[in-house]
Design a protein around this motif. Structure first.
Motif, PDB file in Angstrom:
ATOM      1  N   SER A 468      36.563  45.701  34.836  1.00 25.64           N
ATOM      2  CA  SER A 468      37.336  45.565  36.076  1.00 25.64           C
ATOM      3  C   SER A 468      37.931  46.901  36.511  1.00 25.64           C
ATOM      4  O   SER A 468      38.390  47.696  35.685  1.00 25.64           O
ATOM      5  CB  SER A 468      38.471  44.558  35.889  1.00 25.64           C
ATOM      6  OG  SER A 468      37.973  43.259  35.691  1.00 25.64           O
ATOM      7  N   ASP A 472      39.619  44.998  41.562  1.00 25.08           N
ATOM      8  CA  ASP A 472      39.257  43.706  40.970  1.00 25.08           C
ATOM      9  C   ASP A 472      40.500  42.985  40.451  1.00 25.08           C
ATOM     10  O   ASP A 472      40.639  41.767  40.615  1.00 25.08           O
ATOM     11  CB  ASP A 472      38.267  43.911  39.818  1.00 25.08           C
ATOM     12  CG  ASP A 472      36.970  44.557  40.270  1.00 25.08           C
ATOM     13  OD1 ASP A 472      36.465  44.171  41.342  1.00 25.08           O
ATOM     14  OD2 ASP A 472      36.475  45.450  39.555  1.00 25.08           O
ATOM     15  N   LYS A 476      41.947  39.368  41.765  1.00 28.29           N
ATOM     16  CA  LYS A 476      42.263  38.244  40.881  1.00 28.29           C
ATOM     17  C   LYS A 476      43.698  37.774  41.108  1.00 28.29           C
ATOM     18  O   LYS A 476      43.980  36.563  41.120  1.00 28.29           O
ATOM     19  CB  LYS A 476      42.081  38.661  39.422  1.00 28.29           C
ATOM     20  CG  LYS A 476      40.640  38.909  39.004  1.00 28.29           C
ATOM     21  CD  LYS A 476      40.578  39.427  37.569  1.00 28.29           C
ATOM     22  CE  LYS A 476      39.162  39.832  37.173  1.00 28.29           C
ATOM     23  NZ  LYS A 476      39.116  40.431  35.806  1.00 28.29           N
ATOM     24  N   LYS A 479      44.024  35.816  44.416  1.00 28.52           N
ATOM     25  CA  LYS A 479      43.455  34.469  44.322  1.00 28.52           C
ATOM     26  C   LYS A 479      44.354  33.535  43.522  1.00 28.52           C
ATOM     27  O   LYS A 479      44.410  32.330  43.793  1.00 28.52           O
ATOM     28  CB  LYS A 479      42.063  34.547  43.688  1.00 28.52           C
ATOM     29  CG  LYS A 479      41.018  35.169  44.606  1.00 28.52           C
ATOM     30  CD  LYS A 479      39.658  35.259  43.933  1.00 28.52           C
ATOM     31  CE  LYS A 479      38.628  35.862  44.882  1.00 28.52           C
ATOM     32  NZ  LYS A 479      37.296  36.020  44.234  1.00 28.52           N
ATOM     33  N   LYS A 480      45.078  34.094  42.557  1.00 30.12           N
ATOM     34  CA  LYS A 480      45.921  33.260  41.702  1.00 30.12           C
ATOM     35  C   LYS A 480      47.303  33.016  42.300  1.00 30.12           C
ATOM     36  O   LYS A 480      47.848  31.909  42.211  1.00 30.12           O
ATOM     37  CB  LYS A 480      46.066  33.917  40.328  1.00 30.12           C
ATOM     38  CG  LYS A 480      46.785  33.051  39.305  1.00 30.12           C
ATOM     39  CD  LYS A 480      46.704  33.667  37.913  1.00 30.12           C
ATOM     40  CE  LYS A 480      47.288  32.731  36.863  1.00 30.12           C
ATOM     41  NZ  LYS A 480      47.176  33.293  35.492  1.00 30.12           N
TER      42      LYS A 480
END
Length: 626
Positions: A468, A472, A476, A479-480
């Motif tokens: 990553s 990246d 993440k 999105k979380k």
């Protein structure tokens, strides 16, 4: 030297004459005396009014202004007067521990100002630990670090950080290694005002140093404190399990720039001795910006956040197929990152909030790798300022750790970290969106060198762990926890009264329905939470008392709002505040939504709605380039 009334022309305004005469009587510096005399000869009363009508105010950040003659500027007399008041105040607070740490950066007059500061403390009985033997420089974080390790009562760093080249500053750290907070700031200011008359006509600072060196009351500690700083870095921040990144054999793999400041010396020592990186093997340094230069010749403004400031660094990286650039500001207490997005091939400078999230994410990963029993006895907490991103607040809610926000500035972040540590929390990290990052187990102030080291370790860990890159990790996180996107900017005003007029318009005139605060902003947004740290009101607390300290002398409102048009779980949070040091009204806007475009658009929409509904440039005369 005595005053020279004859050089003051007959047409000198009466309300200037007294202050100029006082200056010429008190100032023993030939350069600044001649500066005032020449302005008088030129009958430049407008400029003299700017310099003499008011006195520079000592605040929680100490002093900072342009280096010129005059009571409202930075110069030897003002430094002398500030040091007299500060020394007297600290002597009263710590009568049995008269010890001070003094350091300086490479700016014009920094050495002179530091010598004056140290001399004043020496003359009233302090032992002074001095960080700058001969013509050496230190980075700002070494002063609070030394205050803690030497058990000093006070620390002073002469620096203007990333300000323009003709500025300088006088930054004060209390005995706990943090910047001062109320009531100390006002008490020190009052004591300075009581001690404006120079205590001595002897301005021979060299002889004061020579005498006190012989008597061992002045001690040079740069080498000792630098070694302790490196050892602490190794013991606290550097994990032996993290190595260089596995980047397909690419070497060097990052570019570093100290932005014409003091960072190169300390960064290369840490790189070589602790990280075992070799310059020109693991990384390149921007040659044009490598060494301390107070003129900052390659940048228009020596702040890594400014557009174009990292151009030389990214150019060097691009020429050598490197995808990571890291930077310190001139006094190395701030840190910035630019990275080439591996997916788009485009260079992008990360925002202060994005870097803050990356650090928080890395610290959380390290924390979760500890055994359960250690975590049980060391509950995790992280902090940022209220104008910074709320993304780590959301992270804390999801990951079940303690989070707090503070007022703006590391004086609040650092002191709150100590409070939380005293309550048993493990506090590895705190930050502010203006590229300031604190690792309080190391230093209880922002530290750009520590930040550089931790970021390089994080970068290596992510790449080695699952390939990553920083973008990246951000993806993440979005999105979380949701897509958090900011639109920060400011308006400039000519009349300081305008700021209060705008805030009072919001409080008392915008909503005429009798509510304690506006319920809407235009037709676009509904206000859910309203906090006014000037008047002391918050809409969602018991008894409507704010959860942060109130200051009636500082304009600051924070609002949480939702768009009236239903677009899912989107929200906007913003803080509007008046700057304490510049003629600016600042806006920090952050939107959160379930997709990136929506969050970006929503933050920008809030800027435009606020401009139309509250700022009203056509009425107030405020201007902006945002």
């Amino acid at each position: 030297m005595s005053s020279i009334p004859s050089i003051i022309c007959d047409d000198c305004p009466a309300n200037l004459r007294e202050n100029i005469d006082l200056w010429l009587r008190q100032d023993k510096c030939e350069e600044t005396r001649n500066e005032v005399i020449q302005l008088c000869k030129d009958s430049n009363w407008i400029e003299l009014h700017k310099r003499f009508d008011s006195r520079i105010v000592f605040g929680t950040a100490g002093l900072r202004s342009r280096m010129e003659a005059g009571f409202s500027r930075m110069n030897p007399l003002v430094i002398l007067q500030a040091s007299q008041g500060l020394a007297k105040y600290i002597k009263a607070q710590f009568p049995t521990n008269l010890t001070a740490v003094v350091g300086h950066d490479h700016r014009f007059h920094s050495k002179q100002f530091a010598m004056i500061t140290a001399s004043v403390f020496l003359r009233v009985g302090f032992k002074v630990y001095y960080l700058n033997p001969e013509d050496s420089f230190v980075h700002t974080p070494l002063v609070p670090f030394s205050v803690n390790h030497l058990n000093a009562s006070i620390g002073v760093m002469i620096t203007a950080s990333h300000n323009p080249k003709m500025d300088n500053g006088y930054k004060v750290y209390y005995s706990n290694g943090c910047q001062i907070i109320p009531p100390h700031d006002k008490n020190i200011a009052a004591t300075i005002d009581e001690n404006l008359e120079p205590w001595s006509s002897d301005w021979n600072w060299d002889s004061t140093f020579e005498k006190n060196l012989k008597e061992k009351k002045l001690v040079y500690v740069r080498e000792e404190m630098t070694n302790k700083y490196l050892q602490a870095m190794k013991d606290i921040l550097v994990s032996s399990s993290i190595s260089r990144p596995n980047n397909n054999g690419k070497k060097p793999w990052f570019v570093y720039t100290p932005m014409h400041g003091v960072g190169y010396n300390i960064f290369t020592k840490i790189s070589k001795n602790i990280l075992h990186y070799e310059e020109n093997m693991d990384y390149f340094v921007v040659k044009e910006q490598m060494y301390p230069d107070p003129a900052f010749p390659t940048v228009s403004f020596p702040n890594p956040e400014e557009k174009g400031a990292l151009s030389l660094a990214t150019k060097l990286a691009e020429e050598n197929n490197i995808s990571l650039v890291i930077a310190n500001d001139p006094d190395a207490d701030r840190f910035s990152v630019a990275s080439k997005n591996e997916k788009t091939g485009q260079w992008q400078q990360l925002s202060g909030n994005e870097i803050g999230f990356l650090f928080a994410s890395f610290e959380l990963e390290k924390y979760m790798s500890q055994d359960i029993e250690w975590r049980r006895t060391h509950p995790l907490a992280m902090i940022n300022s209220t104008v910074s991103s709320q993304m780590i607040k959301k992270m804390a809610q999801v990951e079940s750790f303690h989070y707090e926000d503070t007022l703006t500035g590391f004086k609040w972040i650092g002191n709150r970290a100590l409070d939380l540590q005293g309550q048993g929390y493990y506090v590895p990290f705190g930050f502010e969106e203006a590229i300031g990052y604190m690792f309080p187990t190391m230093v209880t102030d922002k530290d750009g060198v520590s930040a550089a080291v931790v970021f390089l370790l994080a970068y290596s860990y992510w790449l080695n762990n699952d390939g990553s890159y920083p973008f990246d990790i951000l993806e993440k996180g979005f999105k979380k926890f949701g897509f958090f996107k900011e639109y920060n900017g400011y308006y400039i005003y000519d009349d300081p009264k305008t700021t209060k007029q705008i805030f009072d318009f919001v409080r008392y005139q915008y909503d005429t329905s009798g509510n304690p605060y506006p319920k809407n902003i235009g037709k676009e947004f509904k206000i859910e939470v309203f906090r006014d740290l000037t008047t002391g009101y918050q809409s969602n607390t018991i008894d409507n008392l704010p959860n942060l300290p109130v200051d009636p002398h500082s304009e600051m409102i924070t609002i949480e709002a939702v768009p009236k048009q239903d677009i899912g779980k989107s929200k906007v949070r913003f803080t509007m505040r008046g700057s304490g040091t510049e003629p600016k009204l600042k806006l920090y806007i952050e939107a959160v939504a379930d997709n990136e475009k929506c969050a970006i658009d929503l933050a920008y929409e809030m800027w435009n709605v606020l401009k139309k509904e509250w700022i009203r440039p056509d009425v107030t005369g405020l201007t902006t380039t945002f």
